[in-house]
Write an enzyme that holds these catalytic residues in place. Structure first.
Site, PDB file in Angstrom:
ATOM      1  N   THR A   1       0.848  -1.206   0.000  1.00  0.00           N
ATOM      2  CA  THR A   1       0.000   0.000   0.000  1.00  0.00           C
ATOM      3  C   THR A   1       0.876   1.247   0.000  1.00  0.00           C
ATOM      4  O   THR A   1       0.521   2.279  -0.576  1.00  0.00           O
ATOM      5  CB  THR A   1      -0.888   0.010   1.272  1.00  0.00           C
ATOM      6  OG1 THR A   1      -1.607  -1.210   1.346  1.00  0.00           O
ATOM      7  CG2 THR A   1      -1.856   1.184   1.261  1.00  0.00           C
TER       8      THR A   1
ATOM      9  N   PHE B   1      -8.371  12.644 -12.298  1.00  0.00           N
ATOM     10  CA  PHE B   1      -7.698  11.356 -12.457  1.00  0.00           C
ATOM     11  C   PHE B   1      -8.275  10.615 -13.655  1.00  0.00           C
ATOM     12  O   PHE B   1      -9.435  10.829 -14.009  1.00  0.00           O
ATOM     13  CB  PHE B   1      -7.872  10.513 -11.185  1.00  0.00           C
ATOM     14  CG  PHE B   1      -6.586   9.947 -10.690  1.00  0.00           C
ATOM     15  CD1 PHE B   1      -5.658  10.751 -10.054  1.00  0.00           C
ATOM     16  CD2 PHE B   1      -6.269   8.607 -10.876  1.00  0.00           C
ATOM     17  CE1 PHE B   1      -4.450  10.240  -9.609  1.00  0.00           C
ATOM     18  CE2 PHE B   1      -5.064   8.090 -10.431  1.00  0.00           C
ATOM     19  CZ  PHE B   1      -4.152   8.909  -9.795  1.00  0.00           C
TER      20      PHE B   1
ATOM     21  N   GLN C   1      -4.551  -5.685 -14.753  1.00  0.00           N
ATOM     22  CA  GLN C   1      -4.371  -4.319 -15.240  1.00  0.00           C
ATOM     23  C   GLN C   1      -2.912  -3.968 -15.501  1.00  0.00           C
ATOM     24  O   GLN C   1      -2.058  -4.134 -14.636  1.00  0.00           O
ATOM     25  CB  GLN C   1      -4.930  -3.325 -14.230  1.00  0.00           C
ATOM     26  CG  GLN C   1      -4.776  -1.872 -14.695  1.00  0.00           C
ATOM     27  CD  GLN C   1      -5.585  -0.929 -13.837  1.00  0.00           C
ATOM     28  OE1 GLN C   1      -5.237  -0.669 -12.690  1.00  0.00           O
ATOM     29  NE2 GLN C   1      -6.683  -0.434 -14.363  1.00  0.00           N
TER      30      GLN C   1
ATOM     31  N   HIS D   1      -0.516  -0.841 -16.103  1.00  0.00           N
ATOM     32  CA  HIS D   1      -0.448   0.608 -15.972  1.00  0.00           C
ATOM     33  C   HIS D   1       0.382   1.100 -17.154  1.00  0.00           C
ATOM     34  O   HIS D   1       1.449   0.562 -17.416  1.00  0.00           O
ATOM     35  CB  HIS D   1       0.224   0.987 -14.648  1.00  0.00           C
ATOM     36  CG  HIS D   1       0.064   2.442 -14.320  1.00  0.00           C
ATOM     37  ND1 HIS D   1       0.717   3.422 -15.015  1.00  0.00           N
ATOM     38  CD2 HIS D   1      -0.694   3.069 -13.392  1.00  0.00           C
ATOM     39  CE1 HIS D   1       0.369   4.605 -14.514  1.00  0.00           C
ATOM     40  NE2 HIS D   1      -0.486   4.412 -13.524  1.00  0.00           N
TER      41      HIS D   1
ATOM     42  N   LEU E   1       6.489   2.858 -10.967  1.00  0.00           N
ATOM     43  CA  LEU E   1       5.317   3.524 -11.514  1.00  0.00           C
ATOM     44  C   LEU E   1       5.498   5.029 -11.576  1.00  0.00           C
ATOM     45  O   LEU E   1       5.917   5.654 -10.611  1.00  0.00           O
ATOM     46  CB  LEU E   1       4.130   3.203 -10.608  1.00  0.00           C
ATOM     47  CG  LEU E   1       2.826   3.904 -10.952  1.00  0.00           C
ATOM     48  CD1 LEU E   1       2.192   3.220 -12.132  1.00  0.00           C
ATOM     49  CD2 LEU E   1       1.889   3.879  -9.766  1.00  0.00           C
TER      50      LEU E   1
ATOM     51  N   GLU F   1      -0.338   8.311 -12.665  1.00  0.00           N
ATOM     52  CA  GLU F   1      -1.290   8.938 -13.555  1.00  0.00           C
ATOM     53  C   GLU F   1      -1.397  10.441 -13.306  1.00  0.00           C
ATOM     54  O   GLU F   1      -1.740  11.211 -14.198  1.00  0.00           O
ATOM     55  CB  GLU F   1      -2.643   8.295 -13.237  1.00  0.00           C
ATOM     56  CG  GLU F   1      -3.643   8.327 -14.308  1.00  0.00           C
ATOM     57  CD  GLU F   1      -4.579   7.125 -14.160  1.00  0.00           C
ATOM     58  OE1 GLU F   1      -4.094   5.975 -14.222  1.00  0.00           O
ATOM     59  OE2 GLU F   1      -5.760   7.345 -13.981  1.00  0.00           O
TER      60      GLU F   1
ATOM     61  N   ARG G   1      -6.730   3.114 -18.227  1.00  0.00           N
ATOM     62  CA  ARG G   1      -5.427   2.453 -18.290  1.00  0.00           C
ATOM     63  C   ARG G   1      -5.363   1.355 -19.341  1.00  0.00           C
ATOM     64  O   ARG G   1      -4.351   1.215 -20.037  1.00  0.00           O
ATOM     65  CB  ARG G   1      -5.122   1.845 -16.924  1.00  0.00           C
ATOM     66  CG  ARG G   1      -4.905   2.915 -15.890  1.00  0.00           C
ATOM     67  CD  ARG G   1      -4.761   2.344 -14.511  1.00  0.00           C
ATOM     68  NE  ARG G   1      -4.392   3.429 -13.599  1.00  0.00           N
ATOM     69  CZ  ARG G   1      -4.213   3.288 -12.301  1.00  0.00           C
ATOM     70  NH1 ARG G   1      -4.375   2.113 -11.744  1.00  0.00           N
ATOM     71  NH2 ARG G   1      -3.872   4.303 -11.553  1.00  0.00           N
TER      72      ARG G   1
ATOM     73  N   HIS H   1       0.126  -3.839 -13.036  1.00  0.00           N
ATOM     74  CA  HIS H   1      -0.089  -2.940 -11.910  1.00  0.00           C
ATOM     75  C   HIS H   1      -1.062  -3.484 -10.885  1.00  0.00           C
ATOM     76  O   HIS H   1      -0.876  -3.311  -9.680  1.00  0.00           O
ATOM     77  CB  HIS H   1      -0.607  -1.606 -12.442  1.00  0.00           C
ATOM     78  CG  HIS H   1      -0.714  -0.534 -11.408  1.00  0.00           C
ATOM     79  ND1 HIS H   1       0.323  -0.226 -10.561  1.00  0.00           N
ATOM     80  CD2 HIS H   1      -1.727   0.299 -11.072  1.00  0.00           C
ATOM     81  CE1 HIS H   1      -0.055   0.763  -9.753  1.00  0.00           C
ATOM     82  NE2 HIS H   1      -1.290   1.074 -10.025  1.00  0.00           N
TER      83      HIS H   1
ATOM     84  N   ARG I   1      -9.974  -1.550 -13.451  1.00  0.00           N
ATOM     85  CA  ARG I   1     -10.110  -0.646 -12.315  1.00  0.00           C
ATOM     86  C   ARG I   1      -9.745   0.780 -12.696  1.00  0.00           C
ATOM     87  O   ARG I   1      -8.768   0.993 -13.417  1.00  0.00           O
ATOM     88  CB  ARG I   1      -9.198  -1.093 -11.159  1.00  0.00           C
ATOM     89  CG  ARG I   1      -9.242  -0.164  -9.956  1.00  0.00           C
ATOM     90  CD  ARG I   1      -8.375  -0.653  -8.821  1.00  0.00           C
ATOM     91  NE  ARG I   1      -6.952  -0.590  -9.097  1.00  0.00           N
ATOM     92  CZ  ARG I   1      -6.200   0.510  -8.985  1.00  0.00           C
ATOM     93  NH1 ARG I   1      -6.731   1.646  -8.612  1.00  0.00           N
ATOM     94  NH2 ARG I   1      -4.899   0.471  -9.250  1.00  0.00           N
TER      95      ARG I   1
END
Lengths: 249, 590
Positions: free
Chosen positions: B46, B117, B231, B233, B243, B246, B286, B354, B389
């Site tokens: 996280t 976003f 997913q 990214h 990463l 975004e 994405r 991701h 997502r």
């Protein structure tokens, strides 16, 4: 650039070794490889028993702190190429001043206890219900404590702190900075509760202001600044107790 | 063998696990809560989330808008009842976190600030500079320290779920520091172990993200849901997979190919504008951005590097001030790990794995079909994410469903009987298995790293951004071969003290299991939807596949697949449209 570089890694297994010793490994020297990449190369290709912690490889999880050529470093953010011209092996050791569990893994439960002791959570006399919305905090108020909230608990500051080296009871830079992070937060009302822990000898007064903690911090938290700032607060509070014993608390 | 007893046990100490632990303690302070984690909780993944957390708070935004963005972004595979719960409770959870001290970024008047976003039509993403996940995790961790009911098992690795009389009653776990193997029992168990990005070679995920909870649940008999939806990214740094959030694009960054051309305009993602426009171009979803990358590679319009083809993210026109104030972590990462300064230079990026939309199948309270077992966070599939997502939905998801699972597990735990005696015997069998197959094993020939890297290859080439029957079948065969070869694994390390090679071997066995469920589920879904793109079955097939995929483990170890209905409440399936025309078409679709 040379094609390989040597690493001299401290090895120690409590089941097998009476004393720690160094083992040397040659690893490919690549421009974008950090010390941690070299350790993973060794573990994957050469010796699966080499033991170290790591996780994010992007300087945010705080797992991979070690001594590299005697300096506390996040090994995921320390390029091998920085040491390419030194004509001697790069020496990798566990973080200084902590008991070693095995190889490069140190025991950190003492820090976890200290972290908890400074009550690093928001203390309010009265909580308002969530349905009443946020506590307002201006960007300026946020800036007052923001830097102290950046600590990733990597413990490089403890490995750099000579006071902690001499006296392991010292609460130490990261825990004090974190206490100060909450003390300075405009939403918090717990500074007095934290003072019981901080204003004792093992707390801020243990610090002799060497400032090494701030120098090695990879997140620019400035624990030394936090400690100095707090010494001033504690002194004022102490005077208040002398002058106005009814008003201090 | 030692056995410890608790009321509720959390596996995993990241955002979902810690939120769940607090929920248990607040539901009933007399319950004993155990948090078992293979790393110290504040090391959990996280911590790496950058961009933010979506929650409706500003006037002009509505819960229905957030729900619609989530559902259309998920290509109508989200359970809409779950999404409605999610969007309603997300702002409450984010506020609760504010009350616990999270240093959210603020507007000048002191209110919470929000940013735009990808895939979100309104500005509703709360952020703490670009270290949102870090602040969220540390706030949660520090807050859990004040609850005396929470017992932590830091650096304990869970190897098995204990199941008897059809209900989960605890785990077997290995304490890394001492090598001790013991049973930790509880009346309910919540899995919060995160995803499994490490099954793939290029990933933003930390090394600990090896699908442990998914494999544990699957092996214990709980189904996994929608595992084919993985997913990518669109903007990871090559080699490290780090990463680039975004947020770099929502602040106005451009994606350009080797000719300096903003290529997204060629893929139905709208037309270029100077200032960022929501759901347009670089702020498209994405999956579509990652798919556009593959097409650019095919057209030969990408740049070759030692780590394969890349495109570039251009932030230079934003200027030093914006980059330093709004994207300081992006700049720090580029400087520290790629030796690139985004103020002056282009950032090389490629799609990287991701997030797992799929996971352990749960209801809206985190309960799995297996009594006593709950799951929340990335390890779980409720599903609010459907086939794709949206960015900034995962942090509120782990809060909302972590809290719900914690509460439900607490209530269930209060009614449940103590563990049965048979689980002690099961735990002893598991201890013996670990000793015989790993710790005491000699003479294996297969290196962990070799099998792992062949698995990576198989997953990337077989089940990557685009898949088909042939590529998936090849991956399935390869994984079968690797699982066979895993039996001959070579272990150099036989120590009981902090044996990370044993952990790596167990993680690899979990990844091989989870990788197979991804491939089998992808073979089963013969349509293209969201992040699951089949070159042999182009287009969405609502008649046959407006349904979740469930995969079960048969007693003989083989897999069984089924469908489960998608819950549709108020938003019938429509077309997913991005770019400037999106508003018009979406109104029609509604």
């Amino acid at each position: 650039m040379a094609e390989t570089i040597s690493l001299e890694v401290l090895r120690y297994s409590p089941e097998r070794d009476a004393e720690p010793s160094f083992q040397t490994y040659d690893v490919p020297l690549r421009k974008d490889w950090v010390v941690l990449d070299a350790l993973n190369y060794i573990k994957d290709k050469v010796d699966g028993s080499l033991t170290f912690r790591w996780s994010c490889r992007m300087g945010i999880c705080g797992s991979c702190g070690m001594m590299v050529n005697g300096e506390p470093k996040l090994t995921c953010a320390t390029f091998l190429s920085n040491y390419a011209n030194e004509n001697k092996p790069v020496r990798v050791q566990p973080l200084r001043y902590f008991p070693v569990i095995r190889d490069l893994v140190v025991e950190v439960t003492d820090f976890m206890t200290k972290l908890q002791s400074v009550k690093p959570w928001l203390i309010r006399e009265k909580e308002k219900p969530v349905s009443d919305g946020e506590y307002l905090q201006t960007p300026d108020q946020l800036d007052r404590y923001k830097q102290f909230s950046m600590c990733i608990n990597c413990l490089l500051c403890y490995a750099a702190c000579p006071v902690y080296g001499l006296d392991p009871v010292f609460i130490g830079p990261a825990a004090i900075a974190l206490a100060q992070r909450y003390n300075m937060d405009s939403r918090d009302e717990g500074a007095h509760e934290r003072m019981d822990v901080l204003a004792q000898h093992e707390g801020i007064w243990g610090c002799t202001f060497v400032g090494e903690c701030t120098k090695v911090c990879p997140k620019h938290v400035d624990p030394a600044g936090a400690i100095q700032q707090y010494k001033l607060t504690a002194t004022i509070e102490r005077f208040k107790t002398f002058l106005m014993p009814w008003a201090a608390r | 063998m030692d056995i410890s007893y608790h009321d509720v046990l959390l596996v995993g100490g990241g955002g979902a696990g810690l939120r769940a632990a607090i929920a248990v303690a607040e539901t009933n302070p007399n319950l004993s809560v155990a948090v078992v984690s293979k790393v110290y909780p504040m090391r959990s993944h996280t911590v790496s989330a950058e961009g933010g957390a979506a929650g409706v708070i500003k006037s002009g935004d509505t819960l229905d808008d957030h729900a619609y963005d989530t559902i259309s972004g998920g290509d109508w595979l989200c359970d809409q009842d779950a999404v409605e719960i999610f969007v309603k409770e997300a702002p409450e959870e984010l506020l609760r976190l504010e009350h616990w001290g999270c240093p959210w970024s603020r507007d000048p008047d002191g209110h919470i600030a929000v940013r735009a976003f990808g895939g979100m039509k309104k500005m509703r993403t709360w952020f703490a500079a670009d270290k949102t996940g870090f602040h969220l995790l540390h706030t949660l961790f520090q807050t859990t320290l004040k609850y005396k009911a929470v017992t932590r098992y830091d650096e304990w690795f869970v190897t098995k779920l204990l199941v008897d009389e059809g209900r989960v009653q605890g785990v077997v776990a290995l304490q890394l520091m001492s090598g001790r193997i013991q049973a930790i029992t509880a009346k309910s168990v919540i899995l919060c172990t995160g995803g499994c990005g490490r099954v793939f070679p290029f990933t933003t995920n930390a090394s600990i993200k090896t699908g442990d909870g998914m494999a544990l649940a699957f092996q214990a008999g709980a189904p996994l849901k929608d595992m084919e939806f993985v997913q990518y990214h669109p903007t990871g740094l090559p080699f490290t997979g780090i990463l680039i959030t975004e947020a770099a694009r929502s602040e106005g960054g451009y994606l350009i190919n080797k000719d300096g051309y903003r290529y997204l305009q060629d893929y139905n993602l709208g037309t270029p504008t100077d200032k960022p426009v929501l759901r347009n171009m670089e702020l498209g979803p994405r999956d579509r951005l990652s798919q556009a990358f593959v097409k650019e590679v095919e057209k030969g319009r990408t740049t070759d590097t030692p780590y394969g083809p890349v495109v570039h993210l251009d932030l230079r026109h934003l200027g030093e001030k914006i980059i330093n104030s709004r994207l300081p972590f992006v700049r720090e990462l580029c400087l520290k790990y790629e030796n690139i300064d985004p103020i002056k230079e282009l950032i090389p990026v490629r799609p990287v794995i991701h997030y797992m939309m799929g996971g352990v199948s749960t209801d809206n309270n985190g309960a799995t079909p297996l009594t006593g077992l709950y799951a929340a966070g990335e390890v779980a599939c409720v599903s609010i994410n459907g086939a794709n997502r949206l960015g900034s939905n995962s942090l509120p998801e782990l809060l909302v469903f972590g809290a719900r699972a914690g509460k439900a597990a607490a209530l269930a735990g209060m009614e449940q009987k103590p563990p049965s005696e048979r689980v002690a015997a099961q735990a002893l069998d598991e201890k013996r298995r670990l000793e015989e197959q790993f710790l005491g094993k000699t003479g294996g020939r297969e290196r962990i790293a070799t099998i792992r890297s062949e698995m990576h290859q198989a997953m990337e080439s077989g089940a990557g951004i685009y898949r088909n029957q042939t590529s998936l079948q090849k991956a399935a065969d390869k994984l079968r071969e690797l699982r066979e070869r895993f039996r001959d694994i070579r272990i150099d390390d036989h120590s009981l003290t902090f044996n990370t090679e044993l952990v790596a071997a167990l993680e690899l066995s979990f990844m091989l299991e989870v990788g197979s469920t991804i491939v089998e589920s992808a073979l089963y879904r013969t349509e293209s939807r969201g992040a699951h793109q089949r070159t042999d079955f182009a287009g969405r097939d609502d008649r046959n596949f407006l349904a979740h995929t469930l995969i079960f483990c048969n007693p003989d170890g083989s897999a069984r697949l089924e469908q489960a209905p998608v819950v549709i409440t108020r938003w019938p399936p429509g077309e997913r449209v991005y770019g400037v025309k999106s508003e018009v078409k979406e109104v029609a679709a509604r």
